[in-house]
Enzyme design. Structure first.
Site, PDB file in Angstrom:
ATOM      1  N   GLY A  85       0.860  -1.181   0.000  1.00 26.42           N
ATOM      2  CA  GLY A  85       0.000   0.000   0.000  1.00 26.42           C
ATOM      3  C   GLY A  85       0.901   1.237   0.000  1.00 26.42           C
ATOM      4  O   GLY A  85       2.103   1.148  -0.290  1.00 26.42           O
ATOM      5  N   THR A 109      -5.313   1.335   0.780  1.00 29.26           N
ATOM      6  CA  THR A 109      -4.872   2.513   0.019  1.00 29.26           C
ATOM      7  C   THR A 109      -5.666   2.604  -1.277  1.00 29.26           C
ATOM      8  O   THR A 109      -6.173   3.671  -1.650  1.00 29.26           O
ATOM      9  CB  THR A 109      -3.370   2.420  -0.318  1.00 29.26           C
ATOM     10  N   TYR A 110      -5.779   1.464  -1.969  1.00 25.10           N
ATOM     11  CA  TYR A 110      -6.456   1.454  -3.267  1.00 25.10           C
ATOM     12  C   TYR A 110      -7.886   1.988  -3.140  1.00 25.10           C
ATOM     13  O   TYR A 110      -8.399   2.643  -4.040  1.00 25.10           O
ATOM     14  CB  TYR A 110      -6.469   0.011  -3.807  1.00 25.10           C
ATOM     15  N   ALA A 140      -9.022   4.124  -0.793  1.00 28.38           N
ATOM     16  CA  ALA A 140      -9.158   5.424  -0.113  1.00 28.38           C
ATOM     17  C   ALA A 140      -9.760   6.449  -1.067  1.00 28.38           C
ATOM     18  O   ALA A 140      -9.341   6.565  -2.214  1.00 28.38           O
ATOM     19  CB  ALA A 140      -7.800   5.892   0.387  1.00 28.38           C
ATOM     20  N   GLN A 141     -10.740   7.175  -0.589  1.00 30.71           N
ATOM     21  CA  GLN A 141     -11.438   8.125  -1.462  1.00 30.71           C
ATOM     22  C   GLN A 141     -11.041   9.570  -1.196  1.00 30.71           C
ATOM     23  O   GLN A 141     -10.473  10.248  -2.035  1.00 30.71           O
ATOM     24  CB  GLN A 141     -12.955   7.982  -1.261  1.00 30.71           C
ATOM     25  N   GLY A 142     -11.348  10.018   0.035  1.00 32.32           N
ATOM     26  CA  GLY A 142     -11.315  11.446   0.365  1.00 32.32           C
ATOM     27  C   GLY A 142     -10.040  12.139  -0.050  1.00 32.32           C
ATOM     28  O   GLY A 142     -10.049  13.088  -0.838  1.00 32.32           O
ATOM     29  N   GLY A 143      -8.900  11.658   0.469  1.00 33.02           N
ATOM     30  CA  GLY A 143      -7.664  12.288   0.063  1.00 33.02           C
ATOM     31  C   GLY A 143      -6.579  12.208   1.098  1.00 33.02           C
ATOM     32  O   GLY A 143      -6.587  11.342   1.970  1.00 33.02           O
ATOM     33  N   GLU A 198     -12.699  18.050   5.239  1.00 31.97           N
ATOM     34  CA  GLU A 198     -13.377  16.900   5.832  1.00 31.97           C
ATOM     35  C   GLU A 198     -13.580  17.199   7.308  1.00 31.97           C
ATOM     36  O   GLU A 198     -13.135  18.228   7.819  1.00 31.97           O
ATOM     37  CB  GLU A 198     -12.554  15.629   5.615  1.00 31.97           C
ATOM     38  N   HIS A 204     -16.475   4.456  10.322  1.00 31.72           N
ATOM     39  CA  HIS A 204     -16.781   5.593   9.452  1.00 31.72           C
ATOM     40  C   HIS A 204     -18.289   5.835   9.502  1.00 31.72           C
ATOM     41  O   HIS A 204     -19.066   4.892   9.418  1.00 31.72           O
ATOM     42  CB  HIS A 204     -16.332   5.292   8.014  1.00 31.72           C
ATOM     43  N   ARG A 234     -15.066  12.391  13.489  1.00 29.42           N
ATOM     44  CA  ARG A 234     -15.714  11.181  12.995  1.00 29.42           C
ATOM     45  C   ARG A 234     -16.361  10.337  14.103  1.00 29.42           C
ATOM     46  O   ARG A 234     -17.444   9.789  13.920  1.00 29.42           O
ATOM     47  CB  ARG A 234     -14.636  10.361  12.301  1.00 29.42           C
ATOM     48  N   HIS A 291     -13.824   0.925   9.801  1.00 28.68           N
ATOM     49  CA  HIS A 291     -13.093   1.631   8.742  1.00 28.68           C
ATOM     50  C   HIS A 291     -11.583   1.671   8.951  1.00 28.68           C
ATOM     51  O   HIS A 291     -10.825   1.446   8.015  1.00 28.68           O
ATOM     52  CB  HIS A 291     -13.641   3.056   8.671  1.00 28.68           C
ATOM     53  N   ARG A 319      -8.873   9.021  14.651  1.00 29.83           N
ATOM     54  CA  ARG A 319      -8.035   9.621  13.601  1.00 29.83           C
ATOM     55  C   ARG A 319      -8.750  10.779  12.906  1.00 29.83           C
ATOM     56  O   ARG A 319      -9.931  10.690  12.569  1.00 29.83           O
ATOM     57  CB  ARG A 319      -7.689   8.546  12.563  1.00 29.83           C
ATOM     58  N   LEU A 366      -3.262   8.427   4.878  1.00 35.43           N
ATOM     59  CA  LEU A 366      -2.341   8.338   3.733  1.00 35.43           C
ATOM     60  C   LEU A 366      -1.087   9.146   4.047  1.00 35.43           C
ATOM     61  O   LEU A 366       0.030   8.764   3.696  1.00 35.43           O
ATOM     62  CB  LEU A 366      -3.023   8.845   2.452  1.00 35.43           C
TER      63      LEU A 366
HETATM   64  C1  SIN Z   1     -13.261   9.372   3.447  1.00 34.91           C
HETATM   65  O1  SIN Z   1     -13.081   9.644   2.274  1.00 34.91           O
HETATM   66  O2  SIN Z   1     -14.254   9.715   4.088  1.00 34.91           O
HETATM   67  C2  SIN Z   1     -12.249   8.550   4.155  1.00 34.91           C
HETATM   68  C3  SIN Z   1     -11.061   9.351   4.397  1.00 34.91           C
HETATM   69  C4  SIN Z   1     -10.321   8.784   5.547  1.00 34.91           C
HETATM   70  O3  SIN Z   1     -10.685   7.738   6.075  1.00 34.91           O
HETATM   71  O4  SIN Z   1      -9.378   9.453   5.972  1.00 34.91           O
END
Ligand code: SIN
Length: 560
Positions: free
Chosen positions: A32, A61-62, A64-67, A131, A268, A314, A375, A410, A416
């Protein structure tokens, strides 16, 4: 406190001399972001092997969306990112690693950019989003909501171009090899104000693996970096892929390393709830761009509980959603994207848009049913600031590690970032401190036979352990915990372990079940030990946070 089943030093007795053996300077387990970034950080003169247990494009990792969070704008600063991380972490973040994270992060994210990661731009500048619990827009993203995929593809390309790096997919870790071998033991719990890995007299010299064909192989190395990722598969409902089974945690424990903060598993708040669709992640960035949460009656509820409303930390959002679901007798709440234009939704969130459409939900016109799902594991193999685990030559980075940067909850998109900052640190330390090839050759000579708990047998009997484990963790060690439920979980997990150990079989499935049960028992013990509520760990029988007694970390090791 100590007890429960014995965790062996090695799972199987093996004559390593009879197995195919490979030698590299460094071995990185996991491909990852943390594994690949650390591999790319070694000097080109060093031969590095990167293994992944499944195909290379897989893992958290693959998906992961947000950033990735990193300070870029002038109205932002490392101090603000530091403060936001500590605030989200509910009093348990370790300041020193957080400093390293926020101060070293931006340069390393620029390195990702230089490697070719196609971060999204707006008017020629990097487009930043927001976020939960971030006081500024500082989340870099790529291809809309496919940041992890874009980073992984780029790092894989760069790694494949490097002649000193070798990538082997389908290599499943059975055990880490140490000299001296050492012994197994029962889980031992201690409490520590900081995360200081307990020093061990053992040195890690490599690992034993099962390849995709189920054949054993040995890899020797002057140092090993464990970057095996997350463990969402411990639960029935998770945003994590099948491979996120906490591989590495149990192997590290058996090898003499300690684990920290395992009781903190982040749920999440917004995973798709559209059975039978999988609990696909609906990125927090959707709320960052203006989506709001509504209950069954169409009412917005977050503002009643936190001044940041939908962008509260979160753990807060997940707990409030659970409360709202209970109050309205439903299994989900709804994410309302009506403040976002259809054009923006399709451009910023193409993965989410298409994935929902595949299940018959057009999110440009309909609300998304969502519920919390497992998550991210804040805990992991305890490491110091340089990725050291306490076992000589064994380093850990990324989600597999616990550096102390995440505390009890977190901050979004810090993971990341942690992967690159501490992946780099681990590689540099390993390179600086490792034994020489000659020393490795001498030590491996005395490790050609390992004594494990089982002889190699293949019973052919495959027990359905995983589903029972996931159900147990979900029912008894989920978002809401209580002493009697945790005791019940320990009992069930121990009996599952005994049942499976009665049929030893050197297969991926058997080893994975053993590792998942070990990780689940360690997590449950830590959760039972922490008699307070904090961050992601909520005890119904100890609802308050108690800074006098519990401002510190639960460390799990083996009592030898
Ligand atoms: C998300 O895109 O909500 C996840 C981002 C993260 O877990 O840091």
């Amino acid at each position: 406190m100590k007890g429960g089943p014995t965790i062996p030093r090695y799972l199987f007795s093996l004559e390593l001399a009879q197995l195919p053996q490979y030698t590299f300077d460094y071995l990185v387990i996991g491909a990852g972001i943390a594994g690949l970034f650390s591999a790319l950080s070694f000097s080109p003169s060093q031969k590095v092997l990167v293994v992944s247990k499944q195909k290379l494009e897989d893992g958290n990792t693959y998906h992961a969306q947000g950033g990735i969070a990193a300070v870029l704008d002038e109205d932002d600063s490392a101090d603000l990112h530091f403060a936001d991380t500590l605030e989200a972490g509910a009093g348990l973040c370790e300041p020193e690693p957080v400093r390293a994270l926020v101060e070293e992060g931006p340069e390393l994210v620029k390195e990702l950019l230089a490697y070719g990661v196609p971060f999204d731009k707006e008017d020629g500048s990097i487009a930043l989003t927001k976020e939960g619990a971030h006081s500024r827009r500082r989340i870099w993203h790529a291809n809309g909501d496919a940041t992890g995929r874009a980073i992984l593809k780029t790092l894989l390309q760069r790694a494949q171009e490097r002649s000193n790096l070798t990538l082997w997919p389908g290599m499943f870790l059975v055990d880490l090899i140490t000299h001296p071998q050492g012994e197994g033991g029962k889980l031992k719990i201690s409490f520590s104000r900081g995360i200081t890995p307990q020093p061990s007299s053992r040195r890690c010299l490599g690992g034993v693996f099962l390849n995709a064909e189920g054949e054993l192989a040995v890899v020797w190395a002057r140092a090993v970096i464990l970057a095996t990722g997350g463990a969402g598969q411990l639960y029935e409902y998770t945003t994590n892929p099948e491979s996120a089974t906490g591989t590495g945690l149990a192997a590290a424990l058996r090898a003499g390393a300690s684990l920290a903060d395992l009781e903190f598993f982040q749920f999440h708040p917004t995973a798709l709830y559209l059975p039978p669709a999988p609990r696909f992640l609906i990125s927090e960035a959707v709320r960052g761009e203006g989506a709001v949460l509504r209950n069954l009656h169409g009412e917005r509820f977050m503002a009643k509980y936190h001044e940041l409303a939908e962008l509260a930390p979160r753990d807060v959002v997940s707990k409030v959603i659970m409360r709202e679901m209970k109050a309205t007798g439903t299994s989900c709440v709804y994410l309302d994207l009506s403040a976002l234009s259809a054009e923006l939704i399709k451009e910023r969130f193409p993965t989410i848009y298409h994935r929902c459409l595949r299940w018959g939900l057009d999110i440009t016109v309909e609300m998304i049913p969502v519920a919390p799902a497992a998550h991210y594991l804040m805990g992991g193999v305890a490491t110091d600031l340089h990725g050291r685990t306490g076992v000589g030559g064994l380093y850990a980075a990324g989600e597999a590690a616990c550096t102390g940067v995440h505390g009890a909850n977190r901050l979004a998109s810090n993971s990341l970032l942690e992967g690159i900052v501490f992946g780099r640190r681990a590689a540099l330390s390993a390179q600086r401190e490792s034994i020489t090839s000659e020393e490795l050759a001498e030590l491996r000579g005395s490790c050609q036979e390992i004594q494990g708990a089982h002889n190699i047998t293949t019973t052919g009997l495959q027990l359905e352990i995983k589903k029972q484990l996931q159900k147990t963790m979900t029912c008894y060690v989920g978002m809401e915990r209580e002493a009697s439920l945790l005791a019940k979980a320990s009992e069930i997990l121990s009996s599952l372990l005994a049942e499976k150990r009665a049929h030893p079989s050197i297969t991926h499935r058997w080893v994975e079940d053993e590792d998942m049960l070990t990780a689940a028992m360690a997590l449950t013990s830590a959760a039972a030990h922490r008699r307070e509520s904090r961050g992601a760990h909520e005890r119904l029988d100890f609802p308050e946070r108690d800074d006098v007694k519990w401002q510190g970390h639960i460390i799990i090791s083996l009592d030898r």
